[in-house]
Design an enzyme around this catalytic site. Structure first.
Site, mmCIF file in Angstrom:
data_model
loop_
_atom_site.group_PDB
_atom_site.id
_atom_site.type_symbol
_atom_site.label_atom_id
_atom_site.label_comp_id
_atom_site.label_asym_id
_atom_site.label_seq_id
_atom_site.Cartn_x
_atom_site.Cartn_y
_atom_site.Cartn_z
ATOM 1 N N GLU A 1 2.675 4.158 -11.002
ATOM 2 C CA GLU A 1 2.067 1.915 -10.938
ATOM 3 C C GLU A 1 2.814 1.448 -10.992
ATOM 4 O O GLU A 1 2.732 0.136 -10.871
ATOM 5 C CB GLU A 1 0.725 2.572 -12.534
ATOM 6 C CG GLU A 1 -0.181 3.376 -11.841
ATOM 7 C CD GLU A 1 -0.634 3.106 -11.103
ATOM 8 O OE1 GLU A 1 -1.371 2.296 -10.654
ATOM 9 O OE2 GLU A 1 -1.487 4.122 -10.039
ATOM 10 N N TYR A 31 -2.535 6.084 1.470
ATOM 11 C CA TYR A 31 -0.979 6.671 -0.059
ATOM 12 C C TYR A 31 -0.427 7.425 0.998
ATOM 13 O O TYR A 31 0.455 6.980 1.276
ATOM 14 C CB TYR A 31 -2.480 7.636 -0.761
ATOM 15 C CG TYR A 31 -3.435 6.265 -2.277
ATOM 16 C CD1 TYR A 31 -2.662 5.980 -3.017
ATOM 17 C CD2 TYR A 31 -4.033 5.768 -1.148
ATOM 18 C CE1 TYR A 31 -3.618 5.179 -3.889
ATOM 19 C CE2 TYR A 31 -5.751 5.233 -2.560
ATOM 20 C CZ TYR A 31 -4.841 4.975 -3.519
ATOM 21 O OH TYR A 31 -5.284 4.427 -4.036
#
Length: 500
Positions: free
Chosen positions: A344, A420
């Site tokens: 993140e 991803y």
């Protein structure tokens, strides 16, 4: 986002589940309004703005005919009736002469609407709020739309694409709420142009009863106590996509510390867990310093983690204030949650500061974040980076068959394994092709050149070629758009598993 995908906690089997439903209330002085559904004709010509910007995956996201420059969001939370009253003031510039225009807005009850201080007509059309100003807006005109509304965070919303772990922008907690808008649920929290390409500055003014704390993206800009309530103000001056907005109220302790690049570290934790989570989140400083070495100077003034007292199976890269569940830290080992936090954090450069121009470019967000997540895990001795890349390579053809090429995801499976880890694999292939030093130069150049704006896959390929002083168009096009996984430079023995 680290989300609800197979194989990990953040990719677990359950969708977002909130512990206790609570809600928000914001009291504002109502704007004037035409009767609901009444759309008087605008004077002065002009044509209607498009309902969306025309993103190939989500054509109706965002709005045509104007660019938003600033949002002023005033909210008031009252725990007694668990609703929100709010005023959103949207400042924008017309890019065409407008007879009417749309704002993305899903659910909630509009109680008043003005354009430049004049009552305007409006009607609801699905998750579009169609606005007809009293007078047409000429091209280049800077205008202001003020929308008063009431929200029930527990209400059903229809903002999310299929297979999304987020089904509403509201996440109630036992003592307040947090918000989570990715990819298209900011519209259930406030009206706006809900596409990452239409970035804007923000002012947040959040009122809550004394004893509760309100936090939002950006830099604290003061608080005012009045009549048993406190209004907290925050400024986000660096342009931000709607999906990255974070507003939260609850019994929180805000823990601050100096960080690199004159950054203030601001972690927000439930007061009842402040001691334990404060120790866990001490990793924020070292991760910031490490990411600075990879991507260059941190692009914002503050950064931290909001650990919410709710049970949901994702983490979200809200600009300057990553959202995660406080329960993750007690339920899972540091070898798991520390790389999630690195993921993140990496998004602050790749996805927040540089947002995707179109949703098909989302691999630039998630591929980068997964790459640095795996790199941090390797650095800390949690898991081998090369082993993770090798595993992704073996699954490459299967993922391409299931989800399509890395830079061509479908709307039904936007956040998939190929975006991803497949995206991270593209970056690893690029590093193997050009060398570690040149790769780092590409990464830093990308984060610097498009900081505060958006970037596309085409622009990334062009920049990589320029920085590497070699034509990488064919190489990267095969990796990003091919239906089969190309050979991995430096690993001639790597093979893909048979499809099916």
């Amino acid at each position: 986002m680290t989300a609800d995908r197979p194989g990990r906690w953040r990719r677990g089997t359950g969708h977002a589940a909130v512990l206790v439903a609570a809600a928000l209330v914001v009291a504002v002085t109502p704007a004037s309004a035409a009767p609901p559904g009444h759309l008087p004709g605008a004077n002065g010509g002009g044509t209607p703005g498009a309902a969306g910007i025309g993103d190939p995956l989500f054509p109706d996201e965002g709005n045509g005919g104007f660019d938003v420059t600033h949002y002023d969001l005033a909210m008031r939370y009252r725990p007694d009736d668990r609703t929100v009253t709010a005023r959103a003031t949207v400042s924008a510039r017309a890019t065409q002469s407008l007879s009417r225009f749309d704002l993305d807005f899903d659910g909630n009850t509009v109680t008043g609407l003005t354009v430049d201080g004049r009552a305007a007509g409006y009607r609801r059309d699905g998750d579009e709020l169609v606005v007809t100003p009293a007078r047409s807006l000429h091209r280049g005109h800077r205008f202001r739309v003020t929308v008063d509304y009431r929200a029930d965070p527990a209400a059903t919303h229809h903002c999310a694409p299929p297979n999304s772990p987020i089904t509403s922008g509201w996440l109630p907690t036992s003592d307040g709420f947090v918000t989570a808008g990715q990819p298209s649920c900011a519209r259930s929290v406030f009206p706006g142009s809900d596409h990452p390409s239409d970035k804007a500055g923000y002012t947040f003014r959040v009122t809550a009863p004394d004893g509760l704390t309100a936090v939002a993206n950006g830099v604290p800009a003061g608080r005012h106590e009045h009549g048993g309530e406190t209004t907290w103000t925050y400024q986000q001056r660096v342009p931000m996509a709607t999906e990255l907005v974070q507003v939260a109220v609850g019994h929180y302790t805000v823990q601050t510390a100096p960080g690199p690049d004159h950054t203030t570290i601001r972690n927000v934790v439930p007061t009842s867990m402040a001691g334990t989570l404060g120790n866990d989140l001490a990793v924020t400083g070292p991760q910031l310093a490490w990411m600075r070495q990879q991507a260059g100077s941190y692009p914002f003034a503050t950064y931290g983690v909001l650990a919410a007292p709710a049970n949901f199976r994702f983490a979200l890269e809200c600009q300057t204030l990553t959202l995660t569940s406080a329960g993750m830290f007690g339920a899972l080992p540091q070898s798991y949650w520390s790389p999630v936090l690195a993921h993140e954090l990496a998004h602050q450069w790749y996805g927040d500061s540089v947002a995707p121009a179109r949703w098909a470019d989302v691999w630039l967000n998630e591929g980068h974040a997964s790459y640095y997540e795996a790199s941090w895990a390797d650095r800390e001795g949690y898991a081998s980076f090369v082993d993770r890349m090798h595993t992704a390579y073996t699954k490459g053809d299967t993922w391409r068959s299931q989800y399509g090429p890395i830079a061509q995801p479908s709307a039904a499976n936007l956040f998939n394994d190929n975006v991803y880890d497949g995206g991270a694999l593209v970056l690893y292939a690029l590093r193997e092709k050009v060398g570690a030093a040149r790769f780092t130069a590409i990464e830093r150049a990308w984060a610097a050149r498009y900081a505060g704006g958006t970037g596309s896959t085409r622009q990334f390929i062009a920049l990589a070629s320029s920085v590497a002083h070699r034509d990488l168009h064919g190489f990267l096009t095969a990796w990003l758009y091919g239906t089969h996984t190309p050979p991995m430079p430096g690993h001639p023995d790597w093979t893909t598993d048979p499809v099916g």
